[in-house]
Design a protein around this motif. Structure first.
Motif, PDB file in Angstrom:
ATOM      1  N   ARG A  80       0.786  -1.463   0.265  1.00 19.83           N
ATOM      2  CA  ARG A  80       0.097  -0.209   0.502  1.00 19.83           C
ATOM      3  C   ARG A  80       0.883   1.066   0.201  1.00 19.83           C
ATOM      4  N   ASN A  81       2.068   1.256   0.180  1.00 17.28           N
ATOM      5  CA  ASN A  81       2.615   2.411   0.603  1.00 17.28           C
ATOM      6  C   ASN A  81       3.077   2.780  -1.277  1.00 17.28           C
ATOM      7  N   LEU A  82       3.252   1.320  -1.550  1.00 12.23           N
ATOM      8  CA  LEU A  82       4.220   1.639  -3.034  1.00 12.23           C
ATOM      9  C   LEU A  82       2.850   1.981  -3.414  1.00 12.23           C
ATOM     10  N   GLY A  83       2.285   2.419  -3.404  1.00 19.21           N
ATOM     11  CA  GLY A  83       0.462   3.375  -4.021  1.00 19.21           C
ATOM     12  C   GLY A  83      -0.348   1.798  -4.872  1.00 19.21           C
ATOM     13  N   ILE A  84      -0.091   0.790  -4.529  1.00 20.34           N
ATOM     14  CA  ILE A  84      -1.292  -0.780  -4.780  1.00 20.34           C
ATOM     15  C   ILE A  84      -1.749  -1.403  -3.225  1.00 20.34           C
ATOM     16  N   GLU A  85      -2.795  -1.350  -3.815  1.00 27.10           N
ATOM     17  CA  GLU A  85      -3.607  -1.811  -2.698  1.00 27.10           C
ATOM     18  C   GLU A  85      -3.965  -2.578  -2.950  1.00 27.10           C
ATOM     19  N   MET A  86      -4.364  -4.448  -2.346  1.00 28.74           N
ATOM     20  CA  MET A  86      -3.822  -5.457  -2.550  1.00 28.74           C
ATOM     21  C   MET A  86      -5.166  -6.133  -1.610  1.00 28.74           C
ATOM     22  N   THR A  87      -6.361  -6.454  -2.357  1.00 26.65           N
ATOM     23  CA  THR A  87      -7.203  -6.906  -1.178  1.00 26.65           C
ATOM     24  C   THR A  87      -7.533  -8.769  -1.815  1.00 26.65           C
ATOM     25  N   ASP A  88      -7.718  -9.131  -0.477  1.00 23.55           N
ATOM     26  CA  ASP A  88      -7.281 -10.670  -1.539  1.00 23.55           C
ATOM     27  C   ASP A  88      -9.103 -11.171  -0.772  1.00 23.55           C
ATOM     28  N   LEU A  89      -9.527 -11.728  -1.942  1.00 28.39           N
ATOM     29  CA  LEU A  89     -11.039 -12.191  -2.212  1.00 28.39           C
ATOM     30  C   LEU A  89     -11.697 -13.517  -1.287  1.00 28.39           C
ATOM     31  N   GLY A  90     -10.265 -14.222  -0.638  1.00 25.80           N
ATOM     32  CA  GLY A  90     -10.852 -14.520   0.420  1.00 25.80           C
ATOM     33  C   GLY A  90     -10.159 -16.287  -0.651  1.00 25.80           C
ATOM     34  N   PHE A  91     -10.413 -17.764   0.377  1.00 26.55           N
ATOM     35  CA  PHE A  91      -9.941 -18.727  -0.195  1.00 26.55           C
ATOM     36  C   PHE A  91     -10.869 -19.693   0.020  1.00 26.55           C
ATOM     37  N   CYS A 118      -6.097  -8.560 -11.772  1.00 28.85           N
ATOM     38  CA  CYS A 118      -7.135  -9.639 -10.840  1.00 28.85           C
ATOM     39  C   CYS A 118      -5.993 -10.739 -11.068  1.00 28.85           C
ATOM     40  N   SER A 119      -6.055 -11.126  -9.695  1.00 23.72           N
ATOM     41  CA  SER A 119      -4.379 -12.543  -9.669  1.00 23.72           C
ATOM     42  C   SER A 119      -4.863 -13.678  -8.299  1.00 23.72           C
ATOM     43  N   LEU A 120      -4.857 -14.625  -9.213  1.00 24.17           N
ATOM     44  CA  LEU A 120      -4.861 -15.847  -7.659  1.00 24.17           C
ATOM     45  C   LEU A 120      -3.574 -16.795  -7.679  1.00 24.17           C
ATOM     46  N   LEU A 121      -3.975 -17.505  -6.715  1.00 25.79           N
ATOM     47  CA  LEU A 121      -2.399 -17.672  -5.985  1.00 25.79           C
ATOM     48  C   LEU A 121      -3.501 -19.761  -5.753  1.00 25.79           C
ATOM     49  N   ASN A 122      -2.432 -20.662  -6.763  1.00 23.04           N
ATOM     50  CA  ASN A 122      -3.486 -22.061  -6.548  1.00 23.04           C
ATOM     51  C   ASN A 122      -1.629 -22.517  -6.514  1.00 23.04           C
ATOM     52  N   MET A 123      -1.384 -22.996  -7.388  1.00 21.40           N
ATOM     53  CA  MET A 123       0.469 -23.986  -6.720  1.00 21.40           C
ATOM     54  C   MET A 123       1.328 -22.268  -7.565  1.00 21.40           C
ATOM     55  N   GLU A 124       0.582 -21.800  -8.056  1.00 21.07           N
ATOM     56  CA  GLU A 124       1.502 -20.581  -8.178  1.00 21.07           C
ATOM     57  C   GLU A 124       0.136 -18.387  -8.002  1.00 21.07           C
ATOM     58  N   ASN A 125       1.531 -17.594  -7.977  1.00 21.66           N
ATOM     59  CA  ASN A 125       0.392 -16.327  -8.003  1.00 21.66           C
ATOM     60  C   ASN A 125       0.733 -16.817  -9.494  1.00 21.66           C
ATOM     61  N   GLN A 126      -0.737 -15.787 -10.068  1.00 19.27           N
ATOM     62  CA  GLN A 126      -0.791 -15.381 -11.370  1.00 19.27           C
ATOM     63  C   GLN A 126      -1.854 -14.554 -12.006  1.00 19.27           C
ATOM     64  N   ILE A 127      -1.566 -14.494 -13.236  1.00 15.81           N
ATOM     65  CA  ILE A 127      -2.140 -12.630 -13.404  1.00 15.81           C
ATOM     66  C   ILE A 127      -3.469 -13.428 -14.113  1.00 15.81           C
ATOM     67  N   ILE A 166      -7.408 -22.172  -3.418  1.00 17.90           N
ATOM     68  CA  ILE A 166      -7.178 -20.785  -4.808  1.00 17.90           C
ATOM     69  C   ILE A 166      -7.413 -19.805  -3.529  1.00 17.90           C
ATOM     70  N   ASN A 167      -7.124 -18.938  -3.827  1.00 16.66           N
ATOM     71  CA  ASN A 167      -7.489 -17.437  -2.989  1.00 16.66           C
ATOM     72  C   ASN A 167      -7.257 -16.288  -4.702  1.00 16.66           C
ATOM     73  N   PHE A 168      -8.321 -15.570  -4.800  1.00 18.96           N
ATOM     74  CA  PHE A 168      -7.800 -14.445  -5.349  1.00 18.96           C
ATOM     75  C   PHE A 168      -8.246 -13.455  -5.264  1.00 18.96           C
ATOM     76  N   TYR A 169      -7.096 -12.305  -5.807  1.00 20.86           N
ATOM     77  CA  TYR A 169      -7.340 -10.968  -5.703  1.00 20.86           C
ATOM     78  C   TYR A 169      -7.609  -9.831  -6.282  1.00 20.86           C
ATOM     79  N   THR A 170      -7.606  -8.992  -6.193  1.00 25.09           N
ATOM     80  CA  THR A 170      -7.907  -7.540  -6.584  1.00 25.09           C
ATOM     81  C   THR A 170      -6.902  -6.383  -6.382  1.00 25.09           C
ATOM     82  N   PHE A 171      -6.495  -5.530  -7.289  1.00 29.25           N
ATOM     83  CA  PHE A 171      -5.293  -4.692  -7.341  1.00 29.25           C
ATOM     84  C   PHE A 171      -5.743  -3.325  -7.661  1.00 29.25           C
ATOM     85  N   ALA A 172      -5.320  -1.849  -6.470  1.00 28.05           N
ATOM     86  CA  ALA A 172      -5.688  -0.994  -6.996  1.00 28.05           C
ATOM     87  C   ALA A 172      -4.696   0.338  -6.952  1.00 28.05           C
ATOM     88  N   LYS A 173      -4.908   1.129  -7.867  1.00 27.32           N
ATOM     89  CA  LYS A 173      -3.941   2.530  -6.984  1.00 27.32           C
ATOM     90  C   LYS A 173      -4.987   2.758  -6.447  1.00 27.32           C
TER      91      LYS A 173
END
Length: 315
Positions: A80-91, A118-127, A166-173
């Motif tokens: 967030r300090n770097l100007g990116i808000e990363m939101t975890d949408l849940g497992f 948006c991104s996901l994390l399952n075996m790896e993080n992916q856009i 798996i987790n899903f994420y969104t990003f905002a400036k």
């Protein structure tokens, strides 16, 4: 000859969103998101300012999940300090119903429609690049490797087989803070990972200096030539290499007194990176691997003491 039938798929893609092929796939996603949002950071500043450059998390049996299974709460704040808000949408897991999957899929599709990364994390993080009528289109971390899956079929998630965690994420400036705050908060995190490790992971994982002790014991237990040894070493070597470059970046931004201290820390982290690069070698004999890891632990501890002396400048 029969006419060719064209399948008419509705495809929604977020343009100009590309992940980078770091070993640390979370940072590969973050780099791509930063560029998409118009944030021009060096790789090292992104690794260092987010604090990821200072993470090392090791499973007691050297499971390759070490780089993914730690508490990211403070990491999110530093991002967030770097100007990116990363939101975890849940497992989500195999236990989730099709309806539960449909709801999260609708959230992701609405985000993509709004050009939100948006991104996901399952075996790896992916856009997640976008979607068509039947599935999400997902970027693979490494161009030369056909892994993990390039798609995620709606509701079934069949590409994941039995490996659904798996987790899903969104990003905002968001507004960017000063360089001084970025450095100060990241250094505080580097120290806290070592001084208060239980805040940042839980058994059977160990973080900070305890990660080295766990790694050493796992090698003594015969796991030194495992895939987990290689993969953990590959990710944490990259992180320490970026820590070295981060302090070089700091040295370039500040006055002589700060610059000299930062340059010294850059050199120390470079040595840690070199040792971890050596320790990941599957062919290195276990006794030599233990010795290298013991030296790396000692060097890491010296780095943290150096950071603690350095912290006061940024109070």
């Amino acid at each position: 000859m029969l006419p060719r039938v064209k399948k008419d798929l509705t495809e929604k893609i977020v343009p100009n969103l590309r992940m980078h092929p770091f070993n640390t796939t979370l940072m590969g996603v973050l780099k791509g998101v930063a560029e998409y949002l118009g944030l021009d950071y060096s790789d090292a500043w992104l690794f260092g300012g987010s604090g990821h450059a200072f993470v090392i998390n090791i499973h007691e049996e050297l499971c390759p999940s070490g780089p993914y299974c730690w508490n990211p709460e403070t990491f999110y704040k530093l991002v967030r300090n770097l100007g990116i808000e990363m939101t975890d949408l849940g497992f989500f897991s195999a236990e989730n119903t099709p309806e539960q999957r449909r709801k999260i899929e609708e959230t992701l599709k609405k985000s993509i429609d709004a050009k939100v990364p948006c991104s996901l994390l399952n075996m790896e993080n992916q856009i997640i690049s976008g979607y068509d009528d039947t599935r999400f289109i997902v970027q693979q971390p490494w161009p030369q490797t056909d892994f993990p899956p390039r798609t995620l079929t709606f509701q079934t998630w069949e590409e994941l087989g039995k490996e659904i965690h798996i987790n899903f994420y969104t990003f905002a400036k968001k507004p960017v803070v000063s360089d001084g705050k970025v450095v100060r908060d990241s250094l505080n995190y580097a120290v806290d990972l070592v001084r208060n490790p239980d805040k940042h992971t839980g058994k059977p994982y160990h973080i900070g200096l305890g990660a080295y002790d766990t790694w050493i014991q796992a090698v003594k237990d015969g796991l030194g030539s495992s895939h987990g040894n290689w993969w953990n070493g590959t990710v944490w070597w990259e992180c320490r290499e970026m820590a070295s470059r981060y302090f070089a970046d700091i040295a370039s931004k500040y006055s002589v007194d700060i610059s000299e201290k930062a340059a010294n820390l850059s050199s120390q982290y470079k040595k840690v990176a070199q040792m971890l690069n050596k320790a990941r070698d599957k062919e290195l004999a276990d006794d030599k691997k233990v010795k290298v890891l013991q030296e790396a632990r000692k060097a890491e501890e010296s780095c943290i003491k150096g950071i603690e002396e350095f912290q006061g400048i940024f109070c």
